[in-house]
Design a protein around this motif. Structure first.
Motif, PDB file in Angstrom:
ATOM      1  N   ASN A  43      45.441 -40.733  17.638  1.00  0.00           N
ATOM      2  CA  ASN A  43      46.105 -42.025  17.474  1.00  0.00           C
ATOM      3  C   ASN A  43      47.590 -41.841  17.740  1.00  0.00           C
ATOM      4  OD1 ASN A  43      43.763 -43.382  16.611  1.00  0.00           O
ATOM      5  ND2 ASN A  43      44.063 -42.652  14.535  1.00  0.00           N
ATOM      6  N   ASN A  44      48.207 -42.842  18.332  1.00  0.00           N
ATOM      7  CA  ASN A  44      49.655 -42.799  18.484  1.00  0.00           C
ATOM      8  C   ASN A  44      50.282 -43.566  17.318  1.00  0.00           C
ATOM      9  OD1 ASN A  44      49.663 -45.584  19.187  1.00  0.00           O
ATOM     10  ND2 ASN A  44      49.381 -45.077  21.336  1.00  0.00           N
ATOM     11  N   ILE A  45      51.594 -43.553  17.256  1.00  0.00           N
ATOM     12  CA  ILE A  45      52.285 -44.212  16.153  1.00  0.00           C
ATOM     13  C   ILE A  45      52.008 -45.711  16.138  1.00  0.00           C
ATOM     14  CG2 ILE A  45      54.594 -44.800  15.281  1.00  0.00           C
ATOM     15  CD1 ILE A  45      55.375 -41.862  15.995  1.00  0.00           C
ATOM     16  N   ALA A  46      51.962 -46.334  17.300  1.00  0.00           N
ATOM     17  CA  ALA A  46      51.678 -47.774  17.354  1.00  0.00           C
ATOM     18  C   ALA A  46      50.314 -48.082  16.729  1.00  0.00           C
ATOM     19  CB  ALA A  46      51.740 -48.283  18.792  1.00  0.00           C
ATOM     20  N   MET A  47      49.326 -47.279  17.029  1.00  0.00           N
ATOM     21  CA  MET A  47      47.986 -47.495  16.469  1.00  0.00           C
ATOM     22  C   MET A  47      47.963 -47.268  14.960  1.00  0.00           C
ATOM     23  SD  MET A  47      46.171 -45.490  19.588  1.00  0.00           S
ATOM     24  CE  MET A  47      44.444 -45.621  19.250  1.00  0.00           C
ATOM     25  N   ILE A  48      48.664 -46.242  14.501  1.00  0.00           N
ATOM     26  CA  ILE A  48      48.696 -45.957  13.062  1.00  0.00           C
ATOM     27  C   ILE A  48      49.385 -47.088  12.320  1.00  0.00           C
ATOM     28  CG2 ILE A  48      49.558 -44.379  11.286  1.00  0.00           C
ATOM     29  CD1 ILE A  48      49.283 -42.111  13.414  1.00  0.00           C
ATOM     30  N   VAL A  49      50.503 -47.571  12.853  1.00  0.00           N
ATOM     31  CA  VAL A  49      51.212 -48.686  12.213  1.00  0.00           C
ATOM     32  C   VAL A  49      50.336 -49.936  12.205  1.00  0.00           C
ATOM     33  CG1 VAL A  49      53.176 -50.276  12.449  1.00  0.00           C
ATOM     34  CG2 VAL A  49      53.525 -47.803  12.647  1.00  0.00           C
ATOM     35  N   LYS A  50      49.662 -50.203  13.299  1.00  0.00           N
ATOM     36  CA  LYS A  50      48.769 -51.361  13.377  1.00  0.00           C
ATOM     37  C   LYS A  50      47.664 -51.258  12.324  1.00  0.00           C
ATOM     38  CE  LYS A  50      46.030 -53.802  16.865  1.00  0.00           C
ATOM     39  NZ  LYS A  50      45.493 -53.697  18.235  1.00  0.00           N
ATOM     40  N   HIS A  51      47.112 -50.057  12.165  1.00  0.00           N
ATOM     41  CA  HIS A  51      46.074 -49.820  11.160  1.00  0.00           C
ATOM     42  C   HIS A  51      46.634 -50.008   9.744  1.00  0.00           C
ATOM     43  CE1 HIS A  51      42.947 -48.018   8.791  1.00  0.00           C
ATOM     44  NE2 HIS A  51      43.722 -47.000   8.441  1.00  0.00           N
ATOM     45  N   LEU A  52      47.801 -49.426   9.471  1.00  0.00           N
ATOM     46  CA  LEU A  52      48.401 -49.575   8.148  1.00  0.00           C
ATOM     47  C   LEU A  52      48.656 -51.040   7.819  1.00  0.00           C
ATOM     48  CD1 LEU A  52      50.917 -46.590   8.070  1.00  0.00           C
ATOM     49  CD2 LEU A  52      48.950 -46.922   6.555  1.00  0.00           C
ATOM     50  N   SER A  53      49.213 -51.761   8.766  1.00  0.00           N
ATOM     51  CA  SER A  53      49.508 -53.173   8.536  1.00  0.00           C
ATOM     52  C   SER A  53      48.222 -53.963   8.284  1.00  0.00           C
ATOM     53  CB  SER A  53      50.269 -53.764   9.719  1.00  0.00           C
ATOM     54  OG  SER A  53      50.588 -55.109   9.465  1.00  0.00           O
ATOM     55  N   GLY A  54      47.208 -53.723   9.081  1.00  0.00           N
ATOM     56  CA  GLY A  54      45.922 -54.403   8.886  1.00  0.00           C
ATOM     57  C   GLY A  54      45.332 -54.100   7.520  1.00  0.00           C
ATOM     58  N   ASN A  55      45.411 -52.839   7.122  1.00  0.00           N
ATOM     59  CA  ASN A  55      44.909 -52.435   5.820  1.00  0.00           C
ATOM     60  C   ASN A  55      45.706 -53.117   4.711  1.00  0.00           C
ATOM     61  OD1 ASN A  55      45.234 -50.507   3.360  1.00  0.00           O
ATOM     62  ND2 ASN A  55      43.296 -49.897   4.316  1.00  0.00           N
ATOM     63  N   MET A  56      47.028 -53.113   4.836  1.00  0.00           N
ATOM     64  CA  MET A  56      47.874 -53.722   3.802  1.00  0.00           C
ATOM     65  C   MET A  56      47.616 -55.219   3.664  1.00  0.00           C
ATOM     66  SD  MET A  56      51.486 -51.838   4.491  1.00  0.00           S
ATOM     67  CE  MET A  56      51.693 -50.093   4.225  1.00  0.00           C
ATOM     68  N   MET A  57      47.527 -55.900   4.781  1.00  0.00           N
ATOM     69  CA  MET A  57      47.278 -57.341   4.726  1.00  0.00           C
ATOM     70  C   MET A  57      45.935 -57.628   4.055  1.00  0.00           C
ATOM     71  SD  MET A  57      50.013 -58.665   5.815  1.00  0.00           S
ATOM     72  CE  MET A  57      49.422 -60.349   5.745  1.00  0.00           C
ATOM     73  N   SER A  58      44.944 -56.814   4.355  1.00  0.00           N
ATOM     74  CA  SER A  58      43.619 -57.011   3.782  1.00  0.00           C
ATOM     75  C   SER A  58      43.591 -56.649   2.298  1.00  0.00           C
ATOM     76  CB  SER A  58      42.606 -56.168   4.555  1.00  0.00           C
ATOM     77  OG  SER A  58      41.302 -56.422   4.115  1.00  0.00           O
ATOM     78  N   ARG A  59      44.137 -55.490   1.959  1.00  0.00           N
ATOM     79  CA  ARG A  59      44.049 -55.014   0.575  1.00  0.00           C
ATOM     80  C   ARG A  59      44.914 -55.806  -0.406  1.00  0.00           C
ATOM     81  NH1 ARG A  59      40.451 -52.821   2.750  1.00  0.00           N
ATOM     82  NH2 ARG A  59      39.959 -50.594   2.792  1.00  0.00           N
ATOM     83  N   TRP A  60      46.108 -56.208   0.034  1.00  0.00           N
ATOM     84  CA  TRP A  60      47.082 -56.757  -0.911  1.00  0.00           C
ATOM     85  C   TRP A  60      47.119 -58.280  -0.957  1.00  0.00           C
ATOM     86  CZ3 TRP A  60      48.463 -53.366  -4.361  1.00  0.00           C
ATOM     87  CH2 TRP A  60      48.422 -52.010  -4.019  1.00  0.00           C
ATOM     88  N   THR A  61      46.499 -58.947  -0.008  1.00  0.00           N
ATOM     89  CA  THR A  61      46.408 -60.406  -0.064  1.00  0.00           C
ATOM     90  C   THR A  61      45.344 -60.758  -1.102  1.00  0.00           C
ATOM     91  OG1 THR A  61      47.042 -60.572   2.265  1.00  0.00           O
ATOM     92  CG2 THR A  61      45.932 -62.489   1.284  1.00  0.00           C
ATOM     93  N   ASP A  62      45.710 -61.573  -2.065  1.00  0.00           N
ATOM     94  CA  ASP A  62      44.798 -61.928  -3.170  1.00  0.00           C
ATOM     95  C   ASP A  62      44.236 -60.680  -3.845  1.00  0.00           C
ATOM     96  OD1 ASP A  62      45.134 -64.672  -2.585  1.00  0.00           O
ATOM     97  OD2 ASP A  62      43.547 -64.569  -1.080  1.00  0.00           O
ATOM     98  N   PHE A  63      45.118 -59.743  -4.137  1.00  0.00           N
ATOM     99  CA  PHE A  63      44.753 -58.421  -4.660  1.00  0.00           C
ATOM    100  C   PHE A  63      43.749 -58.471  -5.802  1.00  0.00           C
ATOM    101  CE2 PHE A  63      45.960 -54.853  -7.617  1.00  0.00           C
ATOM    102  CZ  PHE A  63      45.337 -53.847  -6.897  1.00  0.00           C
ATOM    103  N   LEU A  64      43.993 -59.293  -6.791  1.00  0.00           N
ATOM    104  CA  LEU A  64      43.115 -59.328  -7.964  1.00  0.00           C
ATOM    105  C   LEU A  64      41.941 -60.286  -7.814  1.00  0.00           C
ATOM    106  CD1 LEU A  64      45.788 -59.355 -10.828  1.00  0.00           C
ATOM    107  CD2 LEU A  64      44.361 -57.420 -10.111  1.00  0.00           C
ATOM    108  N   GLU A  65      41.978 -61.113  -6.778  1.00  0.00           N
ATOM    109  CA  GLU A  65      41.025 -62.218  -6.699  1.00  0.00           C
ATOM    110  C   GLU A  65      39.903 -62.047  -5.681  1.00  0.00           C
ATOM    111  OE1 GLU A  65      41.378 -64.255  -9.155  1.00  0.00           O
ATOM    112  OE2 GLU A  65      43.308 -63.341  -9.661  1.00  0.00           O
TER     113      GLU A  65
END
Length: 179
Positions: A43-65
């Protein structure tokens, strides 16, 4: 001060630190550098950042709900290098971190033992936070390592430069004695 509020303070500080490592690495890199990869399986840095951002948006949006793996997330697409500019990549990076810090800022100490789901698996909020902290540190370590390989002798160290450990220790001891 109680344990829950202290935990939240510390974990926010840890996330800020690892984000800063990624920020400082990407500052050193060119548009071309963020797309460099060793081979087709890497993976290059662009792919890793894209993955991190996707993960963060998914995990932290409505975190408890809601489940941390949102139906709209397309994880496999996160590993396609289609981010055209470093500016767009930086916006994606910030969007993910904003979601994370917003969720942590909203979290109350009494909610730390609540159950949250990630891919249907139940975790306490603390477990979910720790899971993500480890995951992000792992990938940001990759970003730093790739950046260091690309920049070689032009790399600006993000920690104690090689051969300067004793000097750094003395500076820290002096700093703390002055307090």
């Amino acid at each position: 001060m109680n344990l829950g509020s202290e935990y939240l303070r510390i974990v926010k500080k840890r996330f800020q630190h690892i984000k800063q490592l990624g920020d400082k690495t990407m500052e050193q890199l060119s548009e071309e550098d963020i797309h460099w990869r060793l081979n087709q399986e890497s993976n290059n840095i662009a792919m890793i950042v894209k993955h991190l951002s996707g993960n963060m948006m998914s995990r932290w949006t409505d975190f408890l709900e809601s489940d941390g793996e949102k139906p709209y997330r397309k994880r496999e697409e996160e590993f396609i290098d289609d981010i055209p500019t470093k500016t767009k990549l930086e916006k994606m990076w910030e969007k993910g971190w904003d979601a994370l810090f917003h969720a942590l800022d909203q979290l109350k100490e009494e909610e730390l033992l609540r159950q949250v789901l990630i891919r249907g698996e139940s975790h306490t909020a603390i477990e979910a936070i720790e899971r993500q902290l480890a995951h992000y540190a792992y990938h940001i370590g990759q970003i730093v390592y790739i950046g260091k390989q690309i920049k070689n002798e032009d790399w600006s160290s993000l920690s104690i430069p090689r051969g300067r450990s004793e000097e750094y220790l003395q500076q820290m001891l002096q700093k703390h004695q002055q307090k």
